[in-house]
Design a protein around this motif. Sequence first.
Motif, PDB file in Angstrom:
ATOM      1  N   ILE A  89       0.811  -1.056   0.215  1.00  0.00           N
ATOM      2  CA  ILE A  89      -0.018   0.075   0.198  1.00  0.00           C
ATOM      3  C   ILE A  89       0.791   1.285   0.063  1.00  0.00           C
ATOM      4  O   ILE A  89       1.949   1.493   0.759  1.00  0.00           O
ATOM      5  CB  ILE A  89      -0.942   0.174   1.158  1.00  0.00           C
ATOM      6  N   ARG A  90       0.574   2.064  -1.219  1.00  0.00           N
ATOM      7  CA  ARG A  90       1.373   3.286  -1.250  1.00  0.00           C
ATOM      8  C   ARG A  90       1.463   4.099  -0.253  1.00  0.00           C
ATOM      9  O   ARG A  90       0.434   4.278   0.637  1.00  0.00           O
ATOM     10  CB  ARG A  90       1.055   3.985  -2.483  1.00  0.00           C
ATOM     11  N   ASN A  91       2.636   4.592   0.198  1.00  0.00           N
ATOM     12  CA  ASN A  91       2.700   5.757   0.952  1.00  0.00           C
ATOM     13  C   ASN A  91       2.178   7.138   0.533  1.00  0.00           C
ATOM     14  O   ASN A  91       2.616   7.576  -0.473  1.00  0.00           O
ATOM     15  CB  ASN A  91       4.101   6.072   1.648  1.00  0.00           C
ATOM     16  N   PRO A  92       1.109   7.540   1.270  1.00  0.00           N
ATOM     17  CA  PRO A  92       0.449   8.956   0.548  1.00  0.00           C
ATOM     18  C   PRO A  92       1.447   9.944   0.822  1.00  0.00           C
ATOM     19  O   PRO A  92       1.379  10.990  -0.004  1.00  0.00           O
ATOM     20  CB  PRO A  92      -0.584   8.980   1.360  1.00  0.00           C
ATOM     21  N   PHE A  93       2.679   9.837   1.741  1.00  0.00           N
ATOM     22  CA  PHE A  93       3.429  11.237   1.744  1.00  0.00           C
ATOM     23  C   PHE A  93       4.798  10.796   1.155  1.00  0.00           C
ATOM     24  O   PHE A  93       5.682  11.709   1.313  1.00  0.00           O
ATOM     25  CB  PHE A  93       3.494  11.292   3.175  1.00  0.00           C
ATOM     26  N   GLY A  94       4.800   9.621   0.379  1.00  0.00           N
ATOM     27  CA  GLY A  94       6.138   9.395   0.002  1.00  0.00           C
ATOM     28  C   GLY A  94       6.289   9.291  -1.777  1.00  0.00           C
ATOM     29  O   GLY A  94       5.350   9.911  -2.452  1.00  0.00           O
ATOM     30  N   GLY A  95       7.164   8.637  -2.314  1.00  0.00           N
ATOM     31  CA  GLY A  95       7.512   8.529  -3.581  1.00  0.00           C
ATOM     32  C   GLY A  95       6.364   7.489  -4.226  1.00  0.00           C
ATOM     33  O   GLY A  95       6.059   6.753  -3.336  1.00  0.00           O
ATOM     34  N   VAL A  96       6.824   7.246  -5.489  1.00  0.00           N
ATOM     35  CA  VAL A  96       5.811   6.233  -5.972  1.00  0.00           C
ATOM     36  C   VAL A  96       5.897   4.763  -5.632  1.00  0.00           C
ATOM     37  O   VAL A  96       4.789   3.894  -5.651  1.00  0.00           O
ATOM     38  CB  VAL A  96       6.195   6.061  -7.741  1.00  0.00           C
ATOM     39  N   ASP A  97       7.146   4.433  -5.141  1.00  0.00           N
ATOM     40  CA  ASP A  97       7.307   3.205  -4.679  1.00  0.00           C
ATOM     41  C   ASP A  97       7.573   3.054  -3.151  1.00  0.00           C
ATOM     42  O   ASP A  97       8.060   2.050  -2.818  1.00  0.00           O
ATOM     43  CB  ASP A  97       8.798   2.583  -5.288  1.00  0.00           C
ATOM     44  N   ASP A  98       7.214   3.994  -2.550  1.00  0.00           N
ATOM     45  CA  ASP A  98       7.501   4.153  -1.087  1.00  0.00           C
ATOM     46  C   ASP A  98       6.117   3.385  -0.520  1.00  0.00           C
ATOM     47  O   ASP A  98       4.814   3.702  -0.860  1.00  0.00           O
ATOM     48  CB  ASP A  98       7.359   5.275  -0.259  1.00  0.00           C
ATOM     49  N   ILE A  99       6.307   2.405   0.316  1.00  0.00           N
ATOM     50  CA  ILE A  99       5.146   1.535   0.741  1.00  0.00           C
ATOM     51  C   ILE A  99       4.962   1.588   2.372  1.00  0.00           C
ATOM     52  O   ILE A  99       5.911   1.811   2.933  1.00  0.00           O
ATOM     53  CB  ILE A  99       4.887   0.252   0.506  1.00  0.00           C
ATOM     54  N   VAL A 100       4.007   1.620   3.015  1.00  0.00           N
ATOM     55  CA  VAL A 100       3.873   1.624   4.362  1.00  0.00           C
ATOM     56  C   VAL A 100       3.038   0.407   4.782  1.00  0.00           C
ATOM     57  O   VAL A 100       2.795   0.011   5.975  1.00  0.00           O
ATOM     58  CB  VAL A 100       2.779   2.754   4.951  1.00  0.00           C
TER      59      VAL A 100
END
Lengths: 249, 211
Positions: A143-154
């Motif tokens: 699930i993508r990090n809303p506050f990060g880059g395209v490939d950052d996940i949380v």
Amino acid sequence: MKETRLIMGMPVSVEIVDTQATQNNLDTVFEYFTYVDNNFSKFKRTSELTALNEGKVTREGASDDMKEVLSLCEQTKKETDGYFDMHTPEGKIDPTGIVKGWAVKKAGDILRERGLKNFCVEAGGDMEISGHNKKGAKWRVGIRNPFGGVDDIVKVVALSNGGIATSGTYVRGQHIYNPHKKGEFLTDIVSLSVIGPNVYEADRFATAAFAMGKDGIMFIERLPGFQGYQINKEGMATMTSGFAEYSIV
Amino acid sequence: MKKVLVSASVLLVFTLYVFAYTSGAQNTSANDTITQTAPAVVAANQTTDTPLPPPTTPRTAATEPVYNTVTAPQTSTTHVSVSDQSAQTTAAASTRTPAPVPTPTPAPTPAVVTRKGPYNDGTYTGDAVDHNYGTVQVQATIQDGQLASIQILQSPNHARQSLQINSYALPQLVSEAIQAQSANVDTVSGATLTSGAFKQSLSSALTQAKA
């Protein structure tokens, strides 16, 4: 085999694990998405949706697919107490909140009809999942990090058969409003990911629940067969009671 | 004779109670979410504020589920009179429709009677009754002349004893601070990317295109 193309203004990826998959299988799916784009795009002057909104085509004279989509939109509106509504404030019809999930589900059906069992079809962050990935395990979806880059996940979930869709405002800006309070934009929740029995179901409820703001996650909790992961603007996540069964980190 | 009446009536109450539980069970089993469907159809008027089912405030940590102990309803839907010589063991709901009673007071009784309900206080053990799936035996406790609680001494399904019979787990939303993860994944689900990026890119290109 896996391929990604840009269709409907977004990346569309198809990965098929079954060894009997052919390039033709991939091409058929991409052609289908191209058809959906040409028919339902609100940005294309020649689409059937534009013709419908300009009055050049009536609902009765529309294609079977258009009728089906409109009917599904109305059904979803009832089931979500109006929080999903295909009517824009300007009075136009915009079914895109449902078309994407509907199309991805149909693309998955195309592969199923051809006897394929292990695949992942994705368009713009919503995916239909079947069987196992190339390692023989459940598909791992971040699930993508809303506050990060395209490939950052949380978060990572493991799925084998079903769909996942994410509604959010962090990329397109404030494009989702509360249909019960016209003119009021939602700012509290930035992302809501919904897991459901297929991506069409996940997408329509993610869209509607997102419009409910922070109450959306409770709507998903009360929906049997669905799980959700909601992120607010402070970076706090709220998940439904059964979500932990899917998450691996 | 009185003991038979008490046993029979206790057993009837228990049977009805179990019936009420099992018919409600699909909504309250511990592992399922509450199966309420979305609220009913709203009229097309979109300016009407239609309240959602009241949401539970997300808790910061998982809390204990709420258990209710087994108690009999205070309104007397079972109009059984133990002292009635004509032995009217009214099968509680079958012959008399319970009227909505605003207060739980029973029908007026003669001034001499000191108890508040039709029973004598105390604890009574019903007969052990063989059922299809096993043996059922209950114990009833009477307080202030009314049925106050039921203990299940024997039941066919041992997992359904006492607390669990009338317990249900409230939906538990779990909260956490999001954390960056470095795990490998097959794909990423997120809000639609390209439209915004596309428009942004196009916009900057057009800005540059202006002389």
